[in-house]
Design an enzyme around this catalytic site. Structure first.
Site, PDB file in Angstrom:
ATOM      1  N   SER A   1       7.226 -11.626  13.437  1.00 59.26           N
ATOM      2  CA  SER A   1       7.756 -10.464  12.728  1.00 59.26           C
ATOM      3  C   SER A   1       6.632  -9.681  12.077  1.00 59.26           C
ATOM      4  CB  SER A   1       8.714 -10.976  11.641  1.00 59.26           C
ATOM      5  OG  SER A   1       8.988  -9.947  10.715  1.00 59.26           O
TER       6      SER A   1
ATOM      7  N   LYS B   1       7.355 -17.597   9.533  1.00 58.29           N
ATOM      8  CA  LYS B   1       6.811 -16.875  10.703  1.00 58.29           C
ATOM      9  C   LYS B   1       5.294 -17.055  10.758  1.00 58.29           C
ATOM     10  CE  LYS B   1      10.678 -15.130  12.234  1.00 58.29           C
ATOM     11  NZ  LYS B   1      11.272 -15.682  13.453  1.00 58.29           N
TER      12      LYS B   1
ATOM     13  N   TYR C   1      11.017 -16.806   4.343  1.00 56.23           N
ATOM     14  CA  TYR C   1      11.258 -16.446   5.743  1.00 56.23           C
ATOM     15  C   TYR C   1       9.955 -15.998   6.403  1.00 56.23           C
ATOM     16  CZ  TYR C   1      12.173 -13.021   9.431  1.00 56.23           C
ATOM     17  OH  TYR C   1      12.104 -12.297  10.586  1.00 56.23           O
TER      18      TYR C   1
HETATM   19  N1  UFG Z   1      17.610  -0.084   3.261  1.00 55.90           N
HETATM   20  C1  UFG Z   1      18.427   0.662   2.430  1.00 55.90           C
HETATM   21  N2  UFG Z   1      19.716   0.260   2.242  1.00 55.90           N
HETATM   22  C2  UFG Z   1      20.229  -0.859   2.873  1.00 55.90           C
HETATM   23  C3  UFG Z   1      19.397  -1.603   3.726  1.00 55.90           C
HETATM   24  C4  UFG Z   1      18.079  -1.189   3.887  1.00 55.90           C
HETATM   25  O1  UFG Z   1      17.990   1.664   1.849  1.00 55.90           O
HETATM   26  O2  UFG Z   1      21.408  -1.174   2.657  1.00 55.90           O
HETATM   27  C5  UFG Z   1      16.225   0.367   3.492  1.00 55.90           C
HETATM   28  C6  UFG Z   1      15.159  -0.632   3.076  1.00 55.90           C
HETATM   29  O3  UFG Z   1      14.830  -0.473   1.718  1.00 55.90           O
HETATM   30  C7  UFG Z   1      14.021  -0.285   4.041  1.00 55.90           C
HETATM   31  C8  UFG Z   1      14.751   0.165   5.306  1.00 55.90           C
HETATM   32  O4  UFG Z   1      16.054   0.533   4.878  1.00 55.90           O
HETATM   33  O5  UFG Z   1      13.279   0.794   3.549  1.00 55.90           O
HETATM   34  C9  UFG Z   1      14.850  -0.919   6.356  1.00 55.90           C
HETATM   35  O6  UFG Z   1      15.407  -2.098   5.767  1.00 55.90           O
HETATM   36  P1  UFG Z   1      15.901  -3.332   6.662  1.00 55.90           P
HETATM   37  O7  UFG Z   1      16.480  -4.332   5.736  1.00 55.90           O
HETATM   38  O8  UFG Z   1      16.757  -2.835   7.775  1.00 55.90           O
HETATM   39  O9  UFG Z   1      14.562  -3.860   7.343  1.00 55.90           O
HETATM   40  P2  UFG Z   1      13.232  -4.406   6.673  1.00 55.90           P
HETATM   41  O10 UFG Z   1      12.132  -3.532   7.166  1.00 55.90           O
HETATM   42  O11 UFG Z   1      13.342  -4.602   5.234  1.00 55.90           O
HETATM   43  O12 UFG Z   1      13.171  -5.866   7.294  1.00 55.90           O
HETATM   44  C10 UFG Z   1      12.982  -6.048   8.678  1.00 55.90           C
HETATM   45  C11 UFG Z   1      13.635  -7.332   9.129  1.00 55.90           C
HETATM   46  C12 UFG Z   1      12.945  -8.525   8.515  1.00 55.90           C
HETATM   47  C13 UFG Z   1      11.477  -8.458   8.745  1.00 55.90           C
HETATM   48  C14 UFG Z   1      10.916  -7.147   8.315  1.00 55.90           C
HETATM   49  C15 UFG Z   1       9.470  -7.096   8.740  1.00 55.90           C
HETATM   50  O13 UFG Z   1      14.984  -7.358   8.757  1.00 55.90           O
HETATM   51  O14 UFG Z   1      13.423  -9.676   9.150  1.00 55.90           O
HETATM   52  O15 UFG Z   1      11.622  -6.076   8.940  1.00 55.90           O
HETATM   53  O16 UFG Z   1       8.936  -5.872   8.796  1.00 55.90           O
HETATM   54  F1  UFG Z   1      10.855  -9.437   8.043  1.00 55.90           F
END
Ligand code: UFG
Length: 338
Positions: free
Chosen positions: A124, A152, A148
């Site tokens: 990841s 990885k 998590y």
């Molecule tokens: N976000 C919101 N509201 C939500 C969910 C997310 O504003 O309800 C925002 C987050 O703050 C972020 C973006 O949308 O800016 C993406 O969030 P995600 O949770 O979809 O994805 P992340 O980038 O946080 O996490 C993903 C994977 C993880 C991994 C990570 C590594 O889910 O497993 O990328 O880059 F570890």
């Protein structure tokens, strides 16, 4: 010869199974169904016209793994099995270390004993931690901010040590950015249980009326519109990357890590607007506080994937968000008729 996909009925595993079957490989899926359903096997068959072999198996169990390897001629393993919720891992670190490390080590031990030497791992972008600047390159220092992510990182290190100790092993860590979308057929996709953690599944549920509005986690980041920027990649593009990595591993022993992303970042608000435009639905949202642990921007340098694997993402945001919504509608429709 077959390719074993641990966690093979999950979101990325199932799309990779389709990719491999379409390319003519025999596919064996092992999954304990803790976060997926056996009906996925039949849906993969409907898409490809070929049914993968399925074992309901927890791959921490060396006994079942041994049986899978003795009953099939496994040429390579793509290891997806593992827990993946960042927030949950903070509350239940031991469960994450036990499960994610144990599954990987059991699979690698069985491979070592049986002579199978090609291991592709679901890593990841989280391993780039908080201290690198975008775009993230594979040679940047790794760190992690939650259990998590640490699993990885640790599994990548285990793969490196194994390759140093035995030069016949080929281990490829695929560092996923943000997989979204679903198979265009609407038959397979992501099925989050409970409140979705990730952005697109949450938007999908707002679109279908399951949730009232999206909470945008922070609008004061150092990004063009203040909301978080991520590298969203269509899950079928991601699946194709596994096929390329699998081929690469056949004549490249040693460890390597490769980013699977598009190289382009989009903000949360860009995602909301794009979803509304592509699908003709309204996504109400509210700006809420930052989510702990989030970084401002995360997107990939994709040079290595192109050079090493001959792979690059083909699909754009419209495809991702159209297919995501198509899957959500099909899925909720199916549930209502069941
Ligand atoms: N976000 C919101 N509201 C939500 C969910 C997310 O504003 O309800 C925002 C987050 O703050 C972020 C973006 O949308 O800016 C993406 O969030 P995600 O949770 O979809 O994805 P992340 O980038 O946080 O996490 C993903 C994977 C993880 C991994 C990570 C590594 O889910 O497993 O990328 O880059 F570890």
């Amino acid at each position: 010869m077959s390719v074993l996909l641990t966690g093979g009925t999950g979101y990325i595993g199932s799309h990779t199974a389709v990719e491999l079957l379409d390319a003519g490989y025999d596919v064996v899926l092992a999954d304990d169904l803790s976060n997926s359903e056996e009906s996925v096997v039949g849906r993969i068959e409907r898409i490809c016209g070929k049914r993968p072999l399925f074992y309901k198996a927890d791959v921490k169990d060396r006994g079942i793994l041994g049986r899978i390897f003795s009953e099939n001629d496994i040429e390579a393993v793509i290891h997806f099995a593992g827990f993946k919720a960042v927030g949950e891992s903070v509350g239940e670190p031991l469960m994450y270390y036990r499960n994610n490390l144990d599954t990987a080590i059991s699979v690698l031990e069985t491979m070592k004993e049986t002579g199978c030497r090609r291991f592709i791992f679901s890593s990841s972008a989280t391993v780039y931690g908080m201290n690198n600047t975008v775009p993230f390159r594979e040679d940047m220092p790794r760190s992690s901010t939650n259990p998590y992510g640490t699993t990885k990182l640790m599994i990548e290190m285990i793969m490196e040590d194994l390759c140093r100790s035995d030069d016949t092993f080929s281990c490829v860590a695929l560092r996923y950015f943000n997989p979204v979308g679903a198979h265009p057929s609407g038959l397979i996709g992501e099925k989050p249980s409970g409140v979705p953690n990730n952005l697109t599944p949450y938007i999908q549920q707002v679109a279908s009326g399951i949730r009232e509005k999206l909470y945008v986690f922070g609008n004061d980041y150092d990004t063009p519109d203040g909301t978080g920027v991520r590298d969203y990649i269509h899950v079928t593009d991601l699946a194709a990357g596994h096929l390329c990595a699998m081929k690469y591993s056949s004549d490249h022993p040693g460890f390597c890590a490769v980013n699977l992303g598009t190289g382009t970042g989009y903000s949360v608000l860009e995602m909301v607007r794009a979803f509304e435009k592509v699908n003709g639905v309204k996504i109400p949202y509210e700006i809420s506080p930052r989510r702990p642990g989030d970084i401002a921007s995360c997107y990939a340098d994709v040079t290595k994937a192109k050079q090493l694997l001959g792979w690059q993402a083909e699909k754009g945001l419209e495809d991702m968000l159209r297919d995501a919504w198509n899957w959500e509608k099909n899925r909720t429709g199916r549930q209502e008729s069941e």
